[in-house]
Design a protein around this motif. Structure first.
Motif: not given
Length: 504
Positions: A255-258, A215-218, A204-211, A224-225
């Motif tokens: 720790l995330l790369q945004r 584009d992680v689908l599939g 959802n949008p909030e997950y996309r915002k977090l990461i 993806a991360l």
């Protein structure tokens, strides 16, 4: 054999082709076919009798429309579909039996009697089976019935009502859309991972915002991360997939790369919820949670503030204790000591109020000067001439400066320029930004007061401005008694007065 028995035997033989035709078989026997375009059953062609017998045996709703008028003959299953129209439909013309769909049936008869076939799936029609308009959906299959010469003589219609399924599908679709909207609009982040490799199916949008809108689908979580490798999250997903047990974590550091930026520290509350198939095997993992970084940082900051407050309270109590002891030691009477103690503690309190309003992040020097001298200014507000650039004091420097200015003003009222009606005080400061630490100088000059002879008495005020203040601010202080009056100078560095963290 009598004539009556022969006639009865002939009547029974007229419908012998029906066999065991159920409830509709009995109604067909009782129907006045002579008043219909079909005529008496004894005159029906063999193809009509055979088709009638066959449809009566079928558990599927079937209606036969015979001849140009489409005279209706149907079975028990169709009678249920017909609802309140049954049994009047039997033997009626289809246009008259279903007037609300006359045009539809006209086309059916036209195509069928021409030898054509028709098929509809989930065909929507409005019928009046219960005396009121009713939306229904049906699977309809039409095919011609051939006479002995091979020409179409009627139309067979297989009618299967799908209303319940269609409405259920629509409800499910609406519910799915509603859930999809909730999924998209949810304030928390959500994702659906499929299979043992944890491949992204939904985010959802909030997950996309977090990461960082990646584009992680599939892709698998590891693909993806990649930055989360070694942080334990993939292993945690493996455990949930293998055991089928949900796992929750609170204020978990990640720790995330945004968006291609440097790796950023975040804190998350989340749950990994397994999704199982009918046979109990885990097929997906639903990820749901919230980014609580701001809350965690606020909690950590609050803990630091509490620790800092404890430290400051201890320092303040020590300052009060020192004020009391030094004042008592240098006072001639309890009345003098009481007044001096109260005044000094009020000065300390005023400085505390200024720092509290600034969340103990420091204070402007001009505000400290104005607060410390306000009580000593005259009605005309002209006893102090204050001048200097903007300077930000750290909390420790602000407290020390406030107490020193209070002592200087108290002495000026007792012995100096503020002891008469004409004297005044200039307070000026300057800064020099050259060098690593910079330079700061503050001067207190009394003008128009009585001559101030050098005093050998070193009370609390003198010790504060000559020893404690320079020591607190890492500088030097000097007092002069010139012809014009008392003169005080403080020299230190910008770094010392701007330091925001108190010492021990």
């Amino acid at each position: 054999m009598s004539l009556g028995l022969i006639e009865a035997r002939n009547d029974e033989d007229e419908f012998e082709f029906l066999g065991n035709g159920g409830a509709l078989g009995r109604l067909i026997r009782d129907c006045d076919w002579a008043s219909t375009p079909l005529g008496p059953a004894r005159d029906w062609p063999g193809c009509l009798k055979t088709a009638t017998a066959l449809l009566l045996q079928s558990p599927v709703p079937i209606v036969m429309l015979w001849g140009e008028q489409g005279v209706m003959i149907y079975n028990d299953a169709y009678s249920i579909f017909a609802g309140g129209r049954h049994p009047d439909l039997l033997g009626s013309n289809v246009r008259e039996g279903w007037p609300e769909v006359a045009d539809f049936n006209d086309n059916v008869m036209k195509v069928g009697l021409a030898g054509g076939k028709l098929a509809y799936r989930d065909q929507e029609l409005t019928l009046h089976r219960k005396g009121v308009p009713e939306q229904v959906w049906m699977d309809l299959d039409y095919s011609p019935v051939l006479d002995e010469s091979g020409k179409p003589a009627g139309v067979i219609a297989i009618v299967v009502e799908t209303t319940e399924r269609v409405l259920a599908d629509r409800r499910n679709a609406a519910e799915h859309e509603r859930l999809q909207q909730l999924f998209e609009q949810a304030p928390s982040f959500m994702a659906m991972l499929h299979g043992p490799e944890h491949r992204f199916e939904l985010v959802n949008p909030e997950y996309r915002k977090l990461i960082g809108e990646r584009d992680v689908l599939g892709k698998t979580v590891g693909e993806a991360l990649p930055e989360i490798a070694g942080q334990g999250f993939v292993e945690l997903l493996d455990t949930v997939f293998e055991t089928g047990q949900a796992v929750s974590r609170f204020s978990e550091r990640v720790l995330l790369q945004r968006s291609g930026e440097a790796v950023e520290e975040r804190y998350l509350d989340f749950v990994y919820q397994p999704i199982k198939s009918d046979d109990g095997k885990v097929t997906n993992i639903f990820v749901q949670g919230s980014d609580v970084t701001l809350r965690v940082r606020a909690e950590n900051h609050q803990r630091l503030l509490v620790n800092e407050l404890n430290h400051r309270v201890k320092n303040t109590l020590a300052s009060v204790q020192s004020i009391v002891m030094q004042t008592l030691r240098g006072s001639h009477s309890m009345e003098e000591a009481s007044g001096a103690i109260s005044a000094r503690i009020l000065a300390l309190s005023a400085a505390h109020n200024i720092l509290t309003n600034e969340n103990w992040d420091g204070a402007d020097l001009s505000v400290i000067v104005a607060s410390s001298t306000d009580a000593f200014d005259g009605p005309a507000r002209d006893r102090f001439r204050i001048k200097g650039p903007h300077v930000r004091l750290g909390p420790r420097a602000a407290l020390s400066m406030a107490l020193a200015l209070h002592e200087l003003a108290t002495n000026a009222v007792k012995y100096g320029a503020l002891s008469n009606e004409t004297g005044f005080v200039t307070i000026e400061w300057s800064v020099n930004n050259t060098g690593d630490d910079g330079a700061f100088m503050l001067t207190w000059r009394e003008i128009g007061g009585p001559s101030a002879p050098v005093s050998d008495r070193k009370g609390f005020g003198s010790r504060l401005i000559l020893r404690v203040l320079p020591m607190e601010l890492g500088g030097t202080a000097q007092i002069d008694y010139g012809p014009e009056g008392f003169f005080f100078t403080l020299d230190t560095t910008l770094r010392a007065i701007e330091e925001s963290v108190s010492g021990g």
